[in-house]
Scaffold this motif. Structure first.
Motif, PDB file in Angstrom:
ATOM      1  N   GLN A 166       4.771 -27.446   0.052  1.00 26.99           N
ATOM      2  CA  GLN A 166       3.496 -26.787  -0.192  1.00 26.99           C
ATOM      3  C   GLN A 166       2.452 -27.789  -0.669  1.00 26.99           C
ATOM      4  O   GLN A 166       2.763 -28.710  -1.420  1.00 26.99           O
ATOM      5  CB  GLN A 166       3.665 -25.687  -1.251  1.00 26.99           C
ATOM      6  N   ASP A 167       1.204 -27.599  -0.227  1.00 23.95           N
ATOM      7  CA  ASP A 167       0.097 -28.446  -0.693  1.00 23.95           C
ATOM      8  C   ASP A 167      -0.177 -28.209  -2.171  1.00 23.95           C
ATOM      9  O   ASP A 167      -0.427 -29.131  -2.924  1.00 23.95           O
ATOM     10  CB  ASP A 167      -1.180 -28.153   0.114  1.00 23.95           C
ATOM     11  N   ASP A 168      -0.128 -26.954  -2.565  1.00 16.83           N
ATOM     12  CA  ASP A 168      -0.378 -26.570  -3.946  1.00 16.83           C
ATOM     13  C   ASP A 168       0.968 -26.356  -4.632  1.00 16.83           C
ATOM     14  O   ASP A 168       1.760 -25.514  -4.201  1.00 16.83           O
ATOM     15  CB  ASP A 168      -1.206 -25.283  -3.968  1.00 16.83           C
ATOM     16  N   PRO A 169       1.252 -27.103  -5.709  1.00 20.98           N
ATOM     17  CA  PRO A 169       2.557 -26.951  -6.369  1.00 20.98           C
ATOM     18  C   PRO A 169       2.780 -25.566  -6.977  1.00 20.98           C
ATOM     19  O   PRO A 169       3.913 -25.179  -7.240  1.00 20.98           O
ATOM     20  CB  PRO A 169       2.555 -28.033  -7.453  1.00 20.98           C
ATOM     21  N   ASP A 170       1.702 -24.800  -7.208  1.00 21.30           N
ATOM     22  CA  ASP A 170       1.850 -23.453  -7.765  1.00 21.30           C
ATOM     23  C   ASP A 170       2.193 -22.413  -6.707  1.00 21.30           C
ATOM     24  O   ASP A 170       2.524 -21.280  -7.027  1.00 21.30           O
ATOM     25  CB  ASP A 170       0.553 -23.037  -8.471  1.00 21.30           C
ATOM     26  N   THR A 171       2.120 -22.795  -5.432  1.00 21.18           N
ATOM     27  CA  THR A 171       2.446 -21.874  -4.352  1.00 21.18           C
ATOM     28  C   THR A 171       3.963 -21.770  -4.225  1.00 21.18           C
ATOM     29  O   THR A 171       4.650 -22.783  -4.097  1.00 21.18           O
ATOM     30  CB  THR A 171       1.852 -22.366  -3.013  1.00 21.18           C
ATOM     31  N   PRO A 172       4.496 -20.532  -4.271  1.00 20.85           N
ATOM     32  CA  PRO A 172       5.955 -20.393  -4.169  1.00 20.85           C
ATOM     33  C   PRO A 172       6.453 -20.697  -2.754  1.00 20.85           C
ATOM     34  O   PRO A 172       5.710 -20.577  -1.784  1.00 20.85           O
ATOM     35  CB  PRO A 172       6.191 -18.924  -4.524  1.00 20.85           C
ATOM     36  N   LEU A 173       7.709 -21.117  -2.667  1.00 25.88           N
ATOM     37  CA  LEU A 173       8.337 -21.325  -1.364  1.00 25.88           C
ATOM     38  C   LEU A 173       8.386 -19.993  -0.629  1.00 25.88           C
ATOM     39  O   LEU A 173       8.568 -18.947  -1.246  1.00 25.88           O
ATOM     40  CB  LEU A 173       9.766 -21.835  -1.536  1.00 25.88           C
ATOM     41  N   SER A 174       8.224 -20.051   0.694  1.00 23.24           N
ATOM     42  CA  SER A 174       8.349 -18.807   1.446  1.00 23.24           C
ATOM     43  C   SER A 174       8.864 -19.086   2.848  1.00 23.24           C
ATOM     44  O   SER A 174       8.605 -20.143   3.420  1.00 23.24           O
ATOM     45  CB  SER A 174       7.015 -18.059   1.509  1.00 23.24           C
ATOM     46  N   VAL A 175       9.622 -18.133   3.350  1.00 21.63           N
ATOM     47  CA  VAL A 175      10.073 -18.126   4.739  1.00 21.63           C
ATOM     48  C   VAL A 175       9.987 -16.682   5.210  1.00 21.63           C
ATOM     49  O   VAL A 175       9.949 -15.753   4.403  1.00 21.63           O
ATOM     50  CB  VAL A 175      11.519 -18.650   4.921  1.00 21.63           C
ATOM     51  N   THR A 176       9.950 -16.515   6.502  1.00 26.81           N
ATOM     52  CA  THR A 176       9.964 -15.172   7.069  1.00 26.81           C
ATOM     53  C   THR A 176      11.251 -15.015   7.855  1.00 26.81           C
ATOM     54  O   THR A 176      11.514 -15.774   8.782  1.00 26.81           O
ATOM     55  CB  THR A 176       8.748 -14.955   7.989  1.00 26.81           C
ATOM     56  N   LEU A 177      12.083 -14.054   7.425  1.00 28.55           N
ATOM     57  CA  LEU A 177      13.297 -13.749   8.174  1.00 28.55           C
ATOM     58  C   LEU A 177      12.886 -12.923   9.388  1.00 28.55           C
ATOM     59  O   LEU A 177      12.148 -11.942   9.265  1.00 28.55           O
ATOM     60  CB  LEU A 177      14.277 -12.933   7.336  1.00 28.55           C
ATOM     61  N   ALA A 178      13.320 -13.338  10.549  1.00 27.10           N
ATOM     62  CA  ALA A 178      13.074 -12.601  11.787  1.00 27.10           C
ATOM     63  C   ALA A 178      14.415 -12.057  12.249  1.00 27.10           C
ATOM     64  O   ALA A 178      15.238 -12.786  12.803  1.00 27.10           O
ATOM     65  CB  ALA A 178      12.456 -13.518  12.831  1.00 27.10           C
ATOM     66  N   ILE A 179      14.660 -10.789  11.987  1.00 24.93           N
ATOM     67  CA  ILE A 179      15.946 -10.174  12.285  1.00 24.93           C
ATOM     68  C   ILE A 179      15.883  -9.599  13.694  1.00 24.93           C
ATOM     69  O   ILE A 179      15.010  -8.777  13.991  1.00 24.93           O
ATOM     70  CB  ILE A 179      16.294  -9.116  11.238  1.00 24.93           C
ATOM     71  N   VAL A 180      16.812 -10.051  14.551  1.00 27.15           N
ATOM     72  CA  VAL A 180      16.778  -9.712  15.974  1.00 27.15           C
ATOM     73  C   VAL A 180      17.928  -8.770  16.321  1.00 27.15           C
ATOM     74  O   VAL A 180      19.096  -9.102  16.107  1.00 27.15           O
ATOM     75  CB  VAL A 180      16.868 -10.997  16.837  1.00 27.15           C
ATOM     76  N   VAL A 224      17.476 -14.529  12.748  1.00 23.34           N
ATOM     77  CA  VAL A 224      18.839 -14.167  12.370  1.00 23.34           C
ATOM     78  C   VAL A 224      19.262 -12.965  13.219  1.00 23.34           C
ATOM     79  O   VAL A 224      18.548 -11.965  13.262  1.00 23.34           O
ATOM     80  CB  VAL A 224      18.914 -13.786  10.873  1.00 23.34           C
ATOM     81  N   PRO A 225      20.413 -13.061  13.894  1.00 25.67           N
ATOM     82  CA  PRO A 225      20.915 -11.875  14.603  1.00 25.67           C
ATOM     83  C   PRO A 225      21.225 -10.762  13.607  1.00 25.67           C
ATOM     84  O   PRO A 225      21.626 -11.032  12.472  1.00 25.67           O
ATOM     85  CB  PRO A 225      22.197 -12.372  15.280  1.00 25.67           C
ATOM     86  N   VAL A 226      21.051  -9.526  14.012  1.00 25.98           N
ATOM     87  CA  VAL A 226      21.192  -8.386  13.114  1.00 25.98           C
ATOM     88  C   VAL A 226      22.600  -8.266  12.531  1.00 25.98           C
ATOM     89  O   VAL A 226      22.775  -7.769  11.421  1.00 25.98           O
ATOM     90  CB  VAL A 226      20.757  -7.076  13.823  1.00 25.98           C
ATOM     91  N   HIS A 227      23.625  -8.749  13.227  1.00 26.28           N
ATOM     92  CA  HIS A 227      24.998  -8.589  12.755  1.00 26.28           C
ATOM     93  C   HIS A 227      25.397  -9.605  11.671  1.00 26.28           C
ATOM     94  O   HIS A 227      26.455  -9.485  11.081  1.00 26.28           O
ATOM     95  CB  HIS A 227      25.982  -8.676  13.922  1.00 26.28           C
ATOM     96  N   ILE A 228      24.552 -10.576  11.377  1.00 29.68           N
ATOM     97  CA  ILE A 228      24.846 -11.592  10.362  1.00 29.68           C
ATOM     98  C   ILE A 228      24.521 -11.050   8.972  1.00 29.68           C
ATOM     99  O   ILE A 228      23.424 -10.544   8.740  1.00 29.68           O
ATOM    100  CB  ILE A 228      24.016 -12.882  10.606  1.00 29.68           C
ATOM    101  N   SER A 229      25.467 -11.160   8.057  1.00 29.98           N
ATOM    102  CA  SER A 229      25.232 -10.760   6.664  1.00 29.98           C
ATOM    103  C   SER A 229      24.699 -11.953   5.884  1.00 29.98           C
ATOM    104  O   SER A 229      25.191 -13.071   6.046  1.00 29.98           O
ATOM    105  CB  SER A 229      26.529 -10.283   6.014  1.00 29.98           C
ATOM    106  N   LEU A 230      23.701 -11.690   5.055  1.00 36.02           N
ATOM    107  CA  LEU A 230      23.116 -12.752   4.233  1.00 36.02           C
ATOM    108  C   LEU A 230      23.296 -12.409   2.763  1.00 36.02           C
ATOM    109  O   LEU A 230      22.867 -11.348   2.316  1.00 36.02           O
ATOM    110  CB  LEU A 230      21.621 -12.907   4.537  1.00 36.02           C
ATOM    111  N   SER A 231      23.899 -13.318   2.022  1.00 39.34           N
ATOM    112  CA  SER A 231      24.042 -13.133   0.577  1.00 39.34           C
ATOM    113  C   SER A 231      22.797 -13.688  -0.110  1.00 39.34           C
ATOM    114  O   SER A 231      21.999 -14.400   0.501  1.00 39.34           O
ATOM    115  CB  SER A 231      25.280 -13.886   0.077  1.00 39.34           C
TER     116      SER A 231
END
Length: 185
Positions: free
Chosen positions: A130-144, A108-115
């Motif tokens: 996820q392989d395990d249904p108990d594992t929460p969803l996850s993503v990594t925001l890479a702010i550029v 994500v470019p640094v100037h973008i606002s995320l709600s």
């Protein structure tokens, strides 16, 4: 005002005409320019990203900067770009080590606002199953940032209990046991 080397090709970097190295496009010194001209515009991965039919060229530039950082700077494995048309994002799937599971990076470019709503939408549509249904969803925001600085924020859906400390002295600590007990409730 045009950069010293003339007009910049559209979609080959952030506004202002700088390349990933932070140099002006016409600057022939350093790794960003050189005799070959704008190397980024001809990079095979960048041209593939540009062909993904995304409307925001700044997001494509951010994705390419993160791609280079993961592959060249951090030596991650199997770094692949994936277009998510409904989000108008280019995401990256990669492994930190060969035996690790795939992680999702959302540049994500640094100037973008995320709600909060936009972040939740990104987590639902960009996360890998996820392989395990108990594992929460996850993503990594890479702010550029415009100077190609990348800051990574790992986001999960819900709370994640921290791993116990490596120091065995802390494991025996009464205070740590109380904290751990609270977190497990």
């Amino acid at each position: 005002m045009e950069p010293a080397g003339g007009p910049v090709e559209e979609g080959c970097g952030p506004a202002g005409g700088t390349s990933a190295g932070g140099r002006e496009s016409g600057d022939q010194g350093g790794w960003a320019g050189g005799a070959g001209g704008n190397w980024m515009a001809t990079h095979p991965t960048f041209t593939e990203m540009m062909s993904l039919d995304m409307s925001d060229s700044a997001q494509i530039y951010a994705a390419f900067v993160v791609y280079l950082d993961l592959l060249e700077g951090r030596n991650w494995h199997e770094v692949k770009h994936v277009g998510v048309a409904e989000l108008q994002l280019v995401c990256l799937h990669a492994r930190e080590r060969e035996q690790d599971s795939l992680q999702v990076m959302v540049p994500v470019p640094v100037h973008i606002s995320l709600s909060h709503e936009r972040i939740r939408e990104i987590m639902k549509k960009a996360s890998l199953p996820q392989d395990d249904p108990d594992t929460p969803l996850s993503v990594t925001l890479a702010i550029v940032e415009s100077d190609s600085t990348v800051v990574y924020y790992k986001m999960t859906d819900g709370f994640v209990i921290p791993d116990p400390p490596d120091d065995t002295e802390d494991v025996d600590n009464k205070q740590w046991r109380k904290k751990r007990k609270k977190l497990l409730k």
